[in-house]
Scaffold this active site. Structure first.
Site, PDB file in Angstrom:
ATOM      1  N   HIS A   1       0.856  -1.198   0.000  1.00  0.00           N
ATOM      2  CA  HIS A   1       0.000   0.000   0.000  1.00  0.00           C
ATOM      3  C   HIS A   1       0.893   1.249   0.000  1.00  0.00           C
ATOM      4  O   HIS A   1       1.950   1.262   0.630  1.00  0.00           O
ATOM      5  CB  HIS A   1      -0.909  -0.011   1.239  1.00  0.00           C
TER       6      HIS A   1
ATOM      7  N   GLU B   1      -3.765   2.361  -7.184  1.00  0.00           N
ATOM      8  CA  GLU B   1      -4.252   3.378  -6.250  1.00  0.00           C
ATOM      9  C   GLU B   1      -3.420   4.650  -6.406  1.00  0.00           C
ATOM     10  O   GLU B   1      -2.361   4.794  -5.771  1.00  0.00           O
ATOM     11  CB  GLU B   1      -4.128   2.862  -4.810  1.00  0.00           C
TER      12      GLU B   1
HETATM   13  P1  PGA Z   1      -9.842   5.679   0.371  1.00  0.00           P
HETATM   14  O1  PGA Z   1      -8.578   4.711   0.607  1.00  0.00           O
HETATM   15  O2  PGA Z   1     -10.960   4.826  -0.163  1.00  0.00           O
HETATM   16  O3  PGA Z   1     -10.112   6.257   1.699  1.00  0.00           O
HETATM   17  O4  PGA Z   1      -9.414   6.698  -0.652  1.00  0.00           O
HETATM   18  C1  PGA Z   1      -8.257   3.717  -0.314  1.00  0.00           C
HETATM   19  C2  PGA Z   1      -7.022   3.000   0.139  1.00  0.00           C
HETATM   20  O5  PGA Z   1      -6.103   3.638   0.677  1.00  0.00           O
HETATM   21  O6  PGA Z   1      -6.930   1.756   0.011  1.00  0.00           O
END
Ligand code: PGA
Length: 219
Positions: free
Chosen positions: A96, A145
């Protein structure tokens, strides 16, 4: 057609009791979802309790961890090895962006964590911010992401996300999901896009009512 995924990442936000309460609130409201898999990723401490409920009662939920150690069993103080998670989680989030920036995890760490998962029968979900983050060969599922979209309310538009995910796949047969400010208003656009294999949801997954609203938006 491949199954799609809705993955809830609770990050560092819930006590054990709050995790169990969430499952007991949301679980009974879920119809059995044949076309997508719902995976909850509680903090490590709650994994066992959540796994127990999901095993006993079912609810059609799967369990994932938010990370895994790069190291095998041994003298690594504070680590949670994949061997401990085997049989408790089916999935593990790897790399992440918060771990890459706050804990300085590198592509090499990601590679080691994926190897640990594979050795312990856990499906790794490798999270990438963009092309700079490599997706190891033996990975079947990754999540794109973009940092600009995480926790900001500024989700990427589904067509653009689909194009980026297709590009990151580089012709390989792996599936790619989207994460970053997914909510009940935009979830369907991602889930319906042919290039996007699902969503990874952070803040909007914390509250059971919000979460159910998103699942209902997929009906
Ligand atoms: P968010 O986070 O949906 O709050 O933008 C997504 C993530 O960090 O996996």
């Amino acid at each position: 057609m491949n199954k799609k995924y809705v993955i809830a990442n609770w990050k560092n936000t819930k006590t054990n009791k709050e995790c169990v309460d969430w499952i007991q609130t949301v679980g009974p409201q879920l119809e059995s979802q044949s076309n997508f898999e719902i995976v909850v990723c509680p903090p490590f401490l709650a994994l066992d309790a959540v796994h127990q409920i999901v095993t006993d009662i079912g609810y059609g939920l799967k369990v994932g961890s938010q990370s895994v150690s790069s190291f095998d069993k041994g003298a690594y103080t504070g680590e949670i090895g994949a061997f401990m998670l085997e049989g408790i989680v089916e999935y593990a989030l790897i790399g992440h962006s918060e771990r890459r920036s706050l804990k300085h995890e590198t592509n090499e760490d990601v590679q080691s964590q994926v190897a640990q998962c594979v050795a312990h029968k856990i499906n790794p979900v490798v999270l990438v911010r963009g092309v700079e983050d490599a997706i190891p060969e033996n990975v079947g599922l990754f999540a794109w992401e973009p940092v600009s979209a995480i926790g900001t309310g500024q989700a990427i538009e589904a067509n653009q996300a689909g194009e980026t995910i297709a590009g990151l796949r580089q012709g390989r047969s792996l599936q790619g999901i989207y994460g970053g400010s997914v909510n009940s208003a935009n979830i369907a656009s991602f889930m319906q896009h042919p290039e996007i294999a699902g969503v990874l949801i952070g803040s909007a997954s914390n509250d059971p009512t919000n979460f159910l609203e998103m699942i209902h938006a997929l009906r």
